[in-house]
Enzyme design. Structure first.
Site, PDB file in Angstrom:
ATOM      1  N   LYS A  29       0.520   4.284   0.115  1.00 39.59           N
ATOM      2  CA  LYS A  29      -0.697   5.508   0.366  1.00 39.59           C
ATOM      3  C   LYS A  29       0.055   6.767  -0.821  1.00 39.59           C
ATOM      4  CE  LYS A  29       0.457   3.594   5.086  1.00 39.59           C
ATOM      5  NZ  LYS A  29      -0.609   3.582   6.397  1.00 39.59           N
ATOM      6  N   GLU A  81      -7.097   4.690   7.850  1.00 41.02           N
ATOM      7  CA  GLU A  81      -6.614   5.873   7.677  1.00 41.02           C
ATOM      8  C   GLU A  81      -7.851   6.781   6.663  1.00 41.02           C
ATOM      9  OE1 GLU A  81      -3.058   5.057   5.795  1.00 41.02           O
ATOM     10  OE2 GLU A  81      -1.877   5.070   7.274  1.00 41.02           O
ATOM     11  N   ASN A 111       1.066  -1.172  -0.011  1.00 41.90           N
ATOM     12  CA  ASN A 111      -0.146   0.624  -0.298  1.00 41.90           C
ATOM     13  C   ASN A 111       0.674   1.647   0.192  1.00 41.90           C
ATOM     14  OD1 ASN A 111      -1.843   1.570   0.421  1.00 41.90           O
ATOM     15  ND2 ASN A 111      -2.824   1.972   2.467  1.00 41.90           N
ATOM     16  N   GLY A 124       2.179   1.976  10.978  1.00 41.30           N
ATOM     17  CA  GLY A 124       2.689   3.155  10.096  1.00 41.30           C
ATOM     18  C   GLY A 124       3.778   3.818  12.183  1.00 41.30           C
ATOM     19  N   SER A 178       2.893  -2.336  10.280  1.00 39.65           N
ATOM     20  CA  SER A 178       4.231  -2.459  10.255  1.00 39.65           C
ATOM     21  C   SER A 178       5.562  -3.786  10.461  1.00 39.65           C
ATOM     22  CB  SER A 178       5.203  -2.119  11.691  1.00 39.65           C
ATOM     23  OG  SER A 178       4.259  -0.697  12.152  1.00 39.65           O
ATOM     24  N   HIS A 209      -9.658   1.111   4.589  1.00 33.37           N
ATOM     25  CA  HIS A 209      -8.398   1.451   5.333  1.00 33.37           C
ATOM     26  C   HIS A 209      -8.398   2.548   6.740  1.00 33.37           C
ATOM     27  CE1 HIS A 209      -4.454   2.438   6.420  1.00 33.37           C
ATOM     28  NE2 HIS A 209      -3.528   1.195   5.597  1.00 33.37           N
ATOM     29  N   GLU A 212      -5.693  -5.803  10.740  1.00 29.85           N
ATOM     30  CA  GLU A 212      -4.473  -4.288  10.521  1.00 29.85           C
ATOM     31  C   GLU A 212      -5.080  -3.304  12.220  1.00 29.85           C
ATOM     32  OE1 GLU A 212      -3.015  -3.006   6.756  1.00 29.85           O
ATOM     33  OE2 GLU A 212      -4.440  -2.022   7.044  1.00 29.85           O
TER      34      GLU A 212
HETATM   35  C1  PEP Z   1      -0.608   0.417   6.374  1.00 28.26           C
HETATM   36  O1  PEP Z   1      -1.154   0.679   5.427  1.00 28.26           O
HETATM   37  O2  PEP Z   1      -1.669  -0.401   5.569  1.00 28.26           O
HETATM   38  C2  PEP Z   1       0.488  -0.133   6.869  1.00 28.26           C
HETATM   39  C3  PEP Z   1       0.384  -1.080   7.143  1.00 28.26           C
HETATM   40  O3  PEP Z   1       1.205   0.258   6.895  1.00 28.26           O
HETATM   41  P1  PEP Z   1       2.614  -0.194   7.801  1.00 28.26           P
HETATM   42  O4  PEP Z   1       2.652  -1.143   6.403  1.00 28.26           O
HETATM   43  O5  PEP Z   1       3.729   1.405   7.540  1.00 28.26           O
HETATM   44  O6  PEP Z   1       2.691   0.571   9.019  1.00 28.26           O
END
Ligand code: PEP
Length: 252
Positions: free
Chosen positions: A11, A97, A9, A173, A212, A95, A167
């Site tokens: 982003k 976000e 992703n 992040g 992460s 997601h 997630e």
């Molecule tokens: C994500 O944006 O779905 C995500 C898991 O980000 P990160 O791997 O940076 O934590």
């Protein structure tokens, strides 16, 4: 045996000038990963460029959102059919976000998942709890509520045409991944919930972990029985890291 999928992703990252190097490295690396599927989920403006670099490779691509509507007066939205025009296989829905910044509720997320499936895309449906919800002991009720909205709207048979992603919001992040035990517990519970509606669909459902994921923790996470790959944010922006996660998934 479920195949593993490593989906990056991006982003709101990337640039027309910088993307080709990343896409070409990922395409070359994908060719060496026979047993693991790779995908990149890029910002809408880069879909044409992504297709031009990945077409004919074994790396799929997709978008980070899709409208629940097929077309019409919906300013700023992008339909499943438009994503199909650019060769997308996947669209992320729900997601955290988008849930947090755009107020997307379970009902809208489910409607987007349905629009994706009906439009021939595979939605990657994200569920996950906040730190506050985890600390209050509400992890499973929260992810079940998010999952049930999608299950109810799609019906269990169409659920087979989705990918689920767990997630935990507090792990995205932040550099702080869920422990393998925390992740496995939620993945197993999600699978069990779908299996209770239809065992074949539940046992075949791909459930990705996101939060992460990096080369250093990928092997352990990808080796867990109910983890079928990863949704990778930050580490998907460096080809070496992204491909190392793919290699870890292949070894797990
Ligand atoms: C994500 O944006 O779905 C995500 C898991 O980000 P990160 O791997 O940076 O934590």
């Amino acid at each position: 045996m479920r195949n593993k999928l490593i989906a990056g992703n991006w982003k709101m990252h990337g640039s027309l000038v910088g993307n080709p190097a990343l896409l070409q490295s990922v395409a070359a690396g994908a060719a060496t990963l026979a047993t693991v599927s790779l995908a990149v989920l890029v910002p809408f403006p880069y879909l044409a460029q992504t297709r031009s670099h990945l077409e004919g490779s074994s790396c799929a691509w997709g978008a980070q959102d899709v409208s629940d509507q097929p077309g019409g007066a919906f300013t700023g939205e992008v339909s499943a059919a438009m994503l199909q025009d650019f060769g997308c296989r996947y669209a992320v829905v729900g997601h955290s976000e988008r849930r947090a910044r755009h107020g997307e509720q379970d009902g809208l997320v489910a409607a987007k998942a349905l629009a994706a499936v009906e439009g021939g895309l595979t939605p990657i449906v994200c569920v996950g709890e906040t730190l506050e919800e985890r600390e209050a002991g509400n992890t499973l009720p929260v992810v079940f509520r998010q999952l049930d909205a999608v299950l109810d709207t799609l019906g269990v048979r169409r659920m087979a045409r989705t990918v689920l992603a767990y997630e935990p919001v507090w792990a995205i992040g932040t550099g702080r991944s869920a422990t393998p035990a925390q992740a496995q517990e939620v993945h197993a519970a999600l699978r069990q919930r779908v299996s209770a509606a239809d065992w074949v669909v539940g046992s075949g459902l791909q459930i990705l972990y996101g939060g992460s994921v990096k080369p250093a923790n990928a092997l352990e996470l990808m080796g867990l029985p109910d983890i079928d790959g990863a949704l990778v944010g930050g580490a998907s922006l460096a080809a070496d890291d992204f491909l190392d996660i793919g290699r870890a998934a292949a070894r797990a």
